[in-house]
Design a protein around this motif. Structure first.
Motif, PDB file in Angstrom:
ATOM      1  N   GLU A 124       0.884  -1.159   0.000  1.00 37.39           N
ATOM      2  CA  GLU A 124       0.000   0.000   0.000  1.00 37.39           C
ATOM      3  C   GLU A 124       0.923   1.210   0.000  1.00 37.39           C
ATOM      4  O   GLU A 124       1.804   1.329   0.852  1.00 37.39           O
ATOM      5  CB  GLU A 124      -0.863   0.008   1.262  1.00 37.39           C
ATOM      6  N   ASN A 125       0.726   2.106  -0.936  1.00 37.46           N
ATOM      7  CA  ASN A 125       1.661   3.215  -1.070  1.00 37.46           C
ATOM      8  C   ASN A 125       0.900   4.472  -1.449  1.00 37.46           C
ATOM      9  O   ASN A 125       0.335   4.554  -2.524  1.00 37.46           O
ATOM     10  CB  ASN A 125       2.706   2.866  -2.137  1.00 37.46           C
ATOM     11  N   ASP A 126       0.864   5.432  -0.538  1.00 35.62           N
ATOM     12  CA  ASP A 126       0.393   6.756  -0.905  1.00 35.62           C
ATOM     13  C   ASP A 126       1.476   7.735  -0.488  1.00 35.62           C
ATOM     14  O   ASP A 126       2.590   7.337  -0.184  1.00 35.62           O
ATOM     15  CB  ASP A 126      -0.978   7.061  -0.301  1.00 35.62           C
ATOM     16  N   THR A 127       1.175   8.998  -0.474  1.00 35.81           N
ATOM     17  CA  THR A 127       2.230   9.979  -0.238  1.00 35.81           C
ATOM     18  C   THR A 127       2.839   9.904   1.151  1.00 35.81           C
ATOM     19  O   THR A 127       3.963  10.323   1.347  1.00 35.81           O
ATOM     20  CB  THR A 127       1.693  11.403  -0.470  1.00 35.81           C
ATOM     21  N   SER A 128       2.106   9.365   2.121  1.00 37.85           N
ATOM     22  CA  SER A 128       2.634   9.379   3.476  1.00 37.85           C
ATOM     23  C   SER A 128       2.667   8.023   4.160  1.00 37.85           C
ATOM     24  O   SER A 128       3.296   7.886   5.189  1.00 37.85           O
ATOM     25  CB  SER A 128       1.820  10.338   4.342  1.00 37.85           C
ATOM     26  N   LYS A 129       1.974   7.035   3.616  1.00 40.76           N
ATOM     27  CA  LYS A 129       1.881   5.775   4.339  1.00 40.76           C
ATOM     28  C   LYS A 129       2.243   4.601   3.436  1.00 40.76           C
ATOM     29  O   LYS A 129       1.835   4.552   2.291  1.00 40.76           O
ATOM     30  CB  LYS A 129       0.455   5.601   4.878  1.00 40.76           C
ATOM     31  N   VAL A 130       3.014   3.672   3.986  1.00 37.61           N
ATOM     32  CA  VAL A 130       3.329   2.422   3.304  1.00 37.61           C
ATOM     33  C   VAL A 130       3.030   1.296   4.283  1.00 37.61           C
ATOM     34  O   VAL A 130       3.475   1.335   5.423  1.00 37.61           O
ATOM     35  CB  VAL A 130       4.813   2.358   2.880  1.00 37.61           C
ATOM     36  N   GLN A 131       2.242   0.319   3.846  1.00 35.06           N
ATOM     37  CA  GLN A 131       2.011  -0.885   4.630  1.00 35.06           C
ATOM     38  C   GLN A 131       1.993  -2.058   3.659  1.00 35.06           C
ATOM     39  O   GLN A 131       1.700  -1.887   2.490  1.00 35.06           O
ATOM     40  CB  GLN A 131       0.691  -0.819   5.406  1.00 35.06           C
ATOM     41  N   ILE A 132       2.314  -3.250   4.143  1.00 39.79           N
ATOM     42  CA  ILE A 132       2.373  -4.434   3.292  1.00 39.79           C
ATOM     43  C   ILE A 132       1.199  -5.346   3.638  1.00 39.79           C
ATOM     44  O   ILE A 132       1.018  -5.712   4.801  1.00 39.79           O
ATOM     45  CB  ILE A 132       3.708  -5.168   3.488  1.00 39.79           C
ATOM     46  N   TYR A 133       0.425  -5.691   2.617  1.00 42.92           N
ATOM     47  CA  TYR A 133      -0.722  -6.583   2.772  1.00 42.92           C
ATOM     48  C   TYR A 133      -0.477  -7.857   1.978  1.00 42.92           C
ATOM     49  O   TYR A 133       0.479  -7.953   1.210  1.00 42.92           O
ATOM     50  CB  TYR A 133      -1.998  -5.913   2.245  1.00 42.92           C
ATOM     51  N   LEU A 159      11.960   0.478  15.769  1.00 43.46           N
ATOM     52  CA  LEU A 159      13.336   0.325  16.238  1.00 43.46           C
ATOM     53  C   LEU A 159      14.313  -0.051  15.129  1.00 43.46           C
ATOM     54  O   LEU A 159      15.482  -0.306  15.399  1.00 43.46           O
ATOM     55  CB  LEU A 159      13.385  -0.727  17.350  1.00 43.46           C
ATOM     56  N   CYS A 160      13.839  -0.087  13.908  1.00 41.82           N
ATOM     57  CA  CYS A 160      14.673  -0.491  12.784  1.00 41.82           C
ATOM     58  C   CYS A 160      15.594   0.662  12.369  1.00 41.82           C
ATOM     59  O   CYS A 160      15.138   1.794  12.177  1.00 41.82           O
ATOM     60  CB  CYS A 160      13.773  -0.900  11.609  1.00 41.82           C
ATOM     61  N   LEU A 161      16.890   0.388  12.236  1.00 36.53           N
ATOM     62  CA  LEU A 161      17.847   1.429  11.874  1.00 36.53           C
ATOM     63  C   LEU A 161      17.966   1.640  10.365  1.00 36.53           C
ATOM     64  O   LEU A 161      18.358   2.708   9.922  1.00 36.53           O
ATOM     65  CB  LEU A 161      19.224   1.087  12.453  1.00 36.53           C
ATOM     66  N   TRP A 162      17.621   0.638   9.557  1.00 42.18           N
ATOM     67  CA  TRP A 162      17.810   0.747   8.111  1.00 42.18           C
ATOM     68  C   TRP A 162      16.543   1.128   7.365  1.00 42.18           C
ATOM     69  O   TRP A 162      16.576   1.381   6.159  1.00 42.18           O
ATOM     70  CB  TRP A 162      18.405  -0.534   7.542  1.00 42.18           C
ATOM     71  N   GLY A 198      12.945  11.646   6.541  1.00 44.28           N
ATOM     72  CA  GLY A 198      13.374  11.184   7.857  1.00 44.28           C
ATOM     73  C   GLY A 198      12.441  11.595   8.969  1.00 44.28           C
ATOM     74  O   GLY A 198      12.696  11.346  10.144  1.00 44.28           O
ATOM     75  N   LYS A 199      11.312  12.240   8.630  1.00 40.60           N
ATOM     76  CA  LYS A 199      10.398  12.763   9.638  1.00 40.60           C
ATOM     77  C   LYS A 199       9.147  11.917   9.844  1.00 40.60           C
ATOM     78  O   LYS A 199       8.593  11.870  10.925  1.00 40.60           O
ATOM     79  CB  LYS A 199       9.991  14.180   9.264  1.00 40.60           C
ATOM     80  N   ASN A 247      17.157   7.104   9.100  1.00 37.21           N
ATOM     81  CA  ASN A 247      17.022   8.436   9.704  1.00 37.21           C
ATOM     82  C   ASN A 247      17.742   9.532   8.929  1.00 37.21           C
ATOM     83  O   ASN A 247      17.513  10.709   9.168  1.00 37.21           O
ATOM     84  CB  ASN A 247      17.559   8.425  11.144  1.00 37.21           C
ATOM     85  N   PHE A 248      18.619   9.163   8.013  1.00 37.17           N
ATOM     86  CA  PHE A 248      19.398  10.134   7.260  1.00 37.17           C
ATOM     87  C   PHE A 248      18.864  10.335   5.843  1.00 37.17           C
ATOM     88  O   PHE A 248      19.492  10.994   5.024  1.00 37.17           O
ATOM     89  CB  PHE A 248      20.869   9.704   7.209  1.00 37.17           C
ATOM     90  N   GLY A 249      17.699   9.729   5.534  1.00 37.87           N
ATOM     91  CA  GLY A 249      17.110   9.875   4.208  1.00 37.87           C
ATOM     92  C   GLY A 249      17.757   9.023   3.145  1.00 37.87           C
ATOM     93  O   GLY A 249      17.553   9.243   1.957  1.00 37.87           O
TER      94      GLY A 249
END
Length: 194
Positions: A16-25, A52-55, A62-63, A89-91
């Motif tokens: 699922e992909n829109d401008t602000s949200k991604v989820q996997i179904y 908690l994922c760093l990658w 990053g926001k 976190n660094f884009g």
């Protein structure tokens, strides 16, 4: 789309992909023609799974929190290896892996470290690596991916692994570079299924 013998059906993962949200179904089929929502129509991954994922787990600024994108799935040694990519976190966009020892629907364990990270500053892929496509190759695995530099130029790279977890970039990367003709448009290098 992969067959999951535990579920006795074909499973398709969708982003699922829109401008602000991604989820996997996921969707499931028993004949590859008729599809129904799987997992009680709930996401396989949500933004909270990447807290908690760093990658991965952020948008490119990053926001904003978001799930990583699913790009490929491999069944190996009685486990499902889900290849994902997302922003840190660094884009910068990284390729990571989640593993399910049960079904294609999970539960998945996100690997702590990214499988592939962007290259050094000034390299052909210093801003992003994404869109992993993986296949068996000789006694190991081969992965093709999109690499983007800080100028937004995209090219295709290749990496090798013996265990699907530890990847080494090919010495001749990028393997497909910018040029005219069939690959002349910018922002369109993502490898397709092999």
């Amino acid at each position: 789309v992969e067959y999951d013998s535990l579920l006795s059906g074909w499973v398709m993962l969708t982003n699922e992909n829109d401008t602000s949200k991604v989820q996997i179904y996921a969707a499931i089929s028993h004949n590859l023609l008729d599809w129904q929502p799987a997992n009680d129509a709930k996401p396989i991954f949500t933004t909270n799974d990447f807290n908690l994922c760093l990658w991965a787990g952020k948008d490119k600024t990053g926001k904003m929190l978001q799930s990583a994108f699913a790009t490929d799935i491999i069944r190996y040694n009685n486990a499902w290896y889900l290849f994902l990519d997302g922003y840190d976190n660094f884009g910068k966009r990284n390729i990571g892996i989640a593993i399910s020892h049960y079904s294609l629907l999970g539960p998945y364990i996100l690997q702590e470290n990214a499988a592939l990270v962007p290259g050094k500053s000034g390299s052909w892929n210093d801003a992003a690596v994404s869109c992993a496509k993986v296949k068996r190759y000789k006694n190991g695995w081969i992965l093709f991916y999109d690499g983007k530099n800080s100028k937004a130029d995209e090219q295709l790279g290749m990496a090798f692994s013996k265990d699907l977890l530890h990847w080494v970039n090919a010495s001749n990367n990028p393997v497909i570079t910018d040029h005219t003709g069939w690959r002349s448009s910018p922002l369109c290098t993502e490898p397709s299924s092999i």
